[in-house]
Design a protein around this motif. Structure first.
Motif, short mmCIF file in Angstrom:
data_model
loop_
_atom_site.label_atom_id
_atom_site.label_comp_id
_atom_site.label_asym_id
_atom_site.label_seq_id
_atom_site.Cartn_x
_atom_site.Cartn_y
_atom_site.Cartn_z
N UNK A 162 12.47 7.76 1.45
CA UNK A 162 13.47 7.34 2.08
C UNK A 162 13.12 5.50 2.00
N UNK A 163 13.87 4.64 2.54
CA UNK A 163 14.41 3.60 2.88
C UNK A 163 13.18 3.60 3.68
N UNK A 164 12.91 2.35 3.71
CA UNK A 164 11.57 1.54 5.01
C UNK A 164 12.61 0.58 6.00
N UNK A 165 11.56 0.76 7.49
CA UNK A 165 12.66 0.85 8.02
C UNK A 165 13.11 -0.74 8.19
N UNK A 166 14.27 -1.07 8.04
CA UNK A 166 15.58 -2.34 7.66
C UNK A 166 15.23 -3.40 8.49
N UNK A 183 6.39 -7.67 4.47
CA UNK A 183 5.99 -6.92 3.92
C UNK A 183 6.05 -6.23 2.85
N UNK A 184 7.16 -5.76 2.49
CA UNK A 184 7.37 -5.13 1.25
C UNK A 184 6.96 -5.53 0.37
N UNK A 185 7.20 -7.50 0.19
CA UNK A 185 5.91 -7.39 -1.15
C UNK A 185 4.72 -7.21 -0.90
N UNK A 186 4.21 -7.19 0.03
CA UNK A 186 2.87 -7.35 0.57
C UNK A 186 2.33 -5.40 -0.22
N UNK A 187 3.47 -4.55 0.19
CA UNK A 187 3.31 -3.26 -0.25
C UNK A 187 3.38 -3.43 -2.28
N UNK A 219 12.49 -0.56 -0.81
CA UNK A 219 14.17 -0.93 0.47
C UNK A 219 14.56 0.17 0.99
N UNK A 220 15.63 0.26 -0.77
CA UNK A 220 16.54 1.18 -0.13
C UNK A 220 16.12 2.77 -0.84
#
Ligand code: HEC
Ligand code: HEC
Length: 273
Positions: free
Chosen positions: A102-106, A112-116, A93-94
């Motif tokens: 870099x952070x992922x797209x806000x 999706x982040x949890x899936x990553x 995220x950050x």
């Protein structure tokens, strides 16, 4: 989660890519507080993997093993900056300030982040805890027998040289990727295993691995390990084939035979004593 079920899921991916698009846009409710536990099904892991391949692999590598050139670390071992799922979530995220991470797209949903996170976690399983349906001994028999794998592959110093040595394949390859290698061998073939099809002065087309090349000649080795040398000015036609020379075993072996081979291949590791 049983690893086996994940491996089945991948099996479905292989045989039913078209139907998958149905699920791709399913939206799951999510908040960061949910924690990773809600998003670690095989479905999540495979979504995470696909997203990873698109957005992260250019730095971390397709296999997530890192890349010295980009400085992106291996994500398959213990991580330096995070030891929990939430920690990994926060890095994604950050980002890591002051680095290429870099952070992922806000706008990227937490889901999706949890899936990553689930995908990254799935890279660090303990092989001893993996339960596979197949029988490794039966797989060994198939490898040397009906499957004829050893005509191309070496294991523990025995076998052919027309494919990679598989003596330690289980150390860095997950069961579903082993299955994939057998049923979809043409996916992502390492250039080392591309072949050339050359028609020379005698008009016969021969296919083989590129063994050497200089300004005047090119040499290939065919599947029977014969070497052929061509003078470049006599070559009538030359094509590069980026497919594997390994046949797909999707139809050649039954599902349970494939399971046995996966169990055998997964057991191939460095001797520990
Ligand atoms: C432009 C290159 C680049 C991209 C793209 C990138 N990363 Fe990274 N990543 C890095 C670098 C460099 C580091 C090391 C930062 C540091 O700690 O110095 C890193 C570190 C990390 C870490 C921490 C590793 C550890 O050992 O603690 C995780 C987790 C991670 N990345 C996940 C991802 C994910 C998931 C994506 C895709 C959404 C991604 N990265 C995309 C370059 C990248
Ligand atoms: C005609 C030669 C040939 C035969 C027979 C063959 N393979 Fe392969 N195999 C290859 C080649 C070449 C590659 C490397 C290119 C690729 O990825 O497909 C490969 C790749 C693989 C990989 C992936 C290795 C890696 O490093 O990721 C696995 C696993 C594998 N083979 C298992 C098998 C098994 C199990 C059998 C028998 C059921 C078999 N192969 C039969 C030639 C063969």
């Amino acid at each position: 989660m049983g690893f086996y079920s994940m491996f089945r899921w991948k099996w479905l991916l292989v045989s039913g890519v078209a139907s998958l698009s149905l699920f791709t846009f399913t939206i799951l409710p999510a908040t960061a507080e949910d924690g990773g536990a809600l998003y670690n099904t095989p479905y999540d892991i495979s979504n995470g993997e696909r997203y990873f391949e698109r957005q992260c692999s250019r730095c971390h590598g397709f296999d997530a093993k890192g890349n010295d050139e980009t400085g992106a670390p291996d994500l398959t071992g213990r991580l330096r900056r995070a030891s929990t799922e939430v920690g990994i979530f926060n890095i994604i995220r950050e980002g890591v300030p002051g680095t290429a991470m870099l952070p992922v797209d806000a706008d990227l949903p937490d889901t999706r982040v949890w899936q990553l996170v689930a995908y990254i976690e799935s890279l660090r399983y303990d092989p001893n805890s993996v339960e596979l349906a197949g029988n490794a001994n039966a797989g060994n028999g198939l490898f040397r027998g009906k499957g004829d794998c050893d005509s191309c592959h070496m294991v523990a110093g025995r076998g052919g040289r027309l494919g990679p040595d598989l003596s330690r394949i289980g150390e860095n390859t997950a069961p579903e990727d082993l299955l994939n290698a057998m049923v979809a061998p043409h996916d992502a073939v390492d250039p080392r295993w591309w072949t050339l099809r050359i028609t020379g002065a005698d008009g016969v087309a021969r296919t083989g691995f590129r063994m050497g090349e200089d300004s005047f000649s090119v040499r290939i080795m065919d599947n029977d390990a014969n070497l052929w040398s061509y003078r470049k000015n006599e070559i009538r036609d030359m094509q590069r084939i980026e497919e594997s020379t390994m046949p797909s075993y999707d139809q050649l072996l039954s599902e349970s035979e494939l399971d046995d081979l996966v169990a055998f291949l997964f057991s191939l590791r460095r001797e520990e004593n």
